[in-house]
Write an enzyme that holds these catalytic residues in place. Structure first.
Site, short mmCIF file in Angstrom:
data_model
loop_
_atom_site.label_atom_id
_atom_site.label_comp_id
_atom_site.label_asym_id
_atom_site.label_seq_id
_atom_site.Cartn_x
_atom_site.Cartn_y
_atom_site.Cartn_z
N TYR A 154 15.39 1.26 0.78
CA TYR A 154 16.01 2.02 1.42
C TYR A 154 17.77 2.54 0.80
O TYR A 154 17.65 3.44 0.66
CB TYR A 154 16.20 2.00 3.14
CG TYR A 154 15.17 1.67 4.37
CD1 TYR A 154 14.78 2.77 4.57
CD2 TYR A 154 14.60 0.56 4.48
CE1 TYR A 154 13.59 3.01 5.16
CE2 TYR A 154 13.45 1.23 5.41
CZ TYR A 154 13.13 1.92 5.22
OH TYR A 154 11.65 2.11 6.50
N PRO A 185 -12.73 2.93 11.67
CA PRO A 185 -11.88 2.34 12.75
C PRO A 185 -12.60 2.33 14.17
O PRO A 185 -12.75 1.74 14.85
CB PRO A 185 -10.94 3.46 12.66
CG PRO A 185 -11.05 4.70 12.17
CD PRO A 185 -11.45 4.52 11.09
N GLU A 235 10.81 -1.83 11.98
CA GLU A 235 9.89 -2.77 10.76
C GLU A 235 10.43 -4.04 10.85
O GLU A 235 9.79 -5.07 10.90
CB GLU A 235 9.83 -2.14 9.39
CG GLU A 235 9.58 -1.19 9.14
CD GLU A 235 10.48 -0.07 7.98
OE1 GLU A 235 11.14 -0.22 6.83
OE2 GLU A 235 9.68 1.25 7.61
N HIS A 254 4.49 1.29 5.76
CA HIS A 254 5.45 0.41 4.90
C HIS A 254 5.26 -1.10 5.61
O HIS A 254 6.38 -1.43 4.80
CB HIS A 254 7.34 0.74 5.82
CG HIS A 254 7.79 1.91 5.26
ND1 HIS A 254 8.94 2.91 5.66
CD2 HIS A 254 6.90 3.06 4.62
CE1 HIS A 254 8.89 3.86 5.19
NE2 HIS A 254 7.75 4.24 4.83
N TYR A 311 -6.28 0.62 3.93
CA TYR A 311 -7.54 0.94 4.73
C TYR A 311 -7.83 0.30 5.52
O TYR A 311 -7.79 -0.85 6.46
CB TYR A 311 -9.01 0.36 3.56
CG TYR A 311 -9.42 1.22 2.38
CD1 TYR A 311 -10.08 2.39 1.75
CD2 TYR A 311 -8.61 -0.15 1.59
CE1 TYR A 311 -9.36 2.55 0.95
CE2 TYR A 311 -9.01 0.47 -0.33
CZ TYR A 311 -8.74 2.26 0.04
OH TYR A 311 -8.93 2.51 -1.61
#
Length: 409
Positions: free
Chosen positions: A95, A281, A137, A85, A208
């Protein structure tokens, strides 16, 4: 705060969610995107097209209903979603929009009034969950604010170099258009790239993994093209745009690196296990671990890094030569690569066939190591189960799944 009666009402919807949860969430997305079309630049419309986003949300809603008495088991998944997010610049007011359309969708799909006590119960449940997300967050956003070179929202980058790695995978080297410093990130983290999609007429974001350790000069992502075709899902909106339309000098928007799929302890034996494009990764992690060894002035043979990868064949082993070069330069690295198909002259791979952990030398899989898995869902599930069968404790196993909410087309 949810009352016991409201929790009971939420749990009573579990059979309905199991039977038709995806129909509900599919309706929800259609409703919300019709009412708030600007959100199409936030959501992955490829996953809208093939239904994966609706399925993922249906599973999440069901999991929350099943854990409504104690959502703590969901916290690791919540943290992962929160990083996603933040990479999309989701803010607290968003939200309220989602909550409004989710509750209206429940009312309309289930055929009950918005004043029904079930809708009220789910409204309270959603609010509790939203507060957990918003608080988590907020901490991630604050960390970005405190990180030198990081940023909030979108920042313009220029494509500096484009390298074809395999017939399906291309690496993109991206530099900040403003020439300001880049942040130090943790190997294993990802960025979100947003670019205009001509066939849609609006921008699309995709996440990505960064495929190299931080260097202060550029970001690199290595993207597999989703080509579509007969019997396959349709071509990826973003991956095909990057492969065929993005040229050196062109600009895209990026969010700052984030994510929690990172090395827990660089000073112990770490085992990196990947398949296909899941190698991206892992290469960054490998580079980061070797850089840590140099900085700590550790002996060249300790701590050991095991790099295990499963590829279709040598031609489709993206970044494989980079891994080989690092292994040749650093005695601390042990590698084991399997290829499902190989010619007699195949120079890459220690074995032909599927990766079977129990057939590997025990020295590659020490019981006290930390294990990191990345790849498609079936691969991650099999390797995770196999590691536990070999006696590896669950808390030493970490994984990233490349699917909805992960890297995508």
């Amino acid at each position: 705060m949810l009352t016991s009666q409201q929790k009971a009402l939420v749990k009573a919807t579990i059979p309905t969610l199991k039977a038709s949860g995806q129909s509900l969430t599919d309706y929800f997305y259609q409703r919300m995107l019709n009412h708030v079309p600007q959100l199409k630049e936030t959501f992955n419309m490829g996953h809208q097209r093939d239904g994966r986003q609706a399925k993922a949300l249906a599973n999440a809603v069901l999991a929350y209903a099943e854990h409504i008495d104690d959502p703590r088991p969901l916290l690791p998944v919540i943290e992962l979603i929160c990083h996603k997010h933040v990479s999309l610049n989701i803010q607290a007011p968003d939200y309220a929009i989602v909550g409004e359309h989710l509750l209206h969708s429940m009312s309309e799909v289930l055929g009950i009034s918005m004043e029904d006590e079930l809708i009220s119960a789910w409204g309270s449940a959603y609010q509790d969950l939203a507060e957990i997300f918003i608080a988590t967050e907020r901490k991630i956003y604050e960390k970005h604010k405190q990180t030198l070179g990081s940023w909030l929202g979108w920042r313009q980058f220029t494509l500096d170099r484009k390298v074809i790695e395999t017939p399906e995978v291309t690496s993109f080297y991206l530099t900040p258009t403003d020439h300001l410093p880049l942040p130090h990130y943790l190997p294993g983290q990802f960025i979100t790239l947003r670019t205009e999609i001509a066939t849609l007429g609006y921008k699309q974001p995709r996440q990505y993994s960064l495929s190299t350790a931080p260097n202060g000069q550029f970001f690199r992502i290595s993207v597999k093209e989703a080509t579509g075709g007969v019997g396959e899902r349709e071509a990826g909106y973003v991956s095909t745009t990057l492969h065929h339309q993005l040229n050196v000098g062109d600009r895209v928007e990026l969010s700052a690196p984030t994510g929690n799929f990172t090395i827990a302890d660089p000073n112990k034996h770490n085992v990196l296990i990947s398949a296909g494009i899941g190698i991206t990764p892992m290469v960054a992690m490998l580079e980061g671990l070797l850089e840590n060894n140099l900085q700590q002035k550790l002996p060249s043979t300790s701590p050991t890094v095991t790099f295990i990868h499963a590829a279709r064949d040598a031609e489709h082993c993206a970044l494989g030569e980079e891994v080989r070069a690092l292994a040749e330069q650093h005695p601390a690295v042990q590698t084991f690569v399997t290829v499902e198909h190989a010619r007699h002259d195949c120079p890459l791979g220690h074995a032909v066939g599927r990766l079977i952990l129990r057939e590997l030398p025990p020295s590659l899989l020490p019981i006290d190591a930390d294990f990191y898995i990345c790849g498609p869902v079936p691969f991650v599930e099999v390797i995770n189960n196999n590691l536990q069968e070999l006696g590896i404790p669950v808390d030493q196993i970490h994984y990233e799944v490349f699917s909805t909410g992960g890297t995508a087309s």
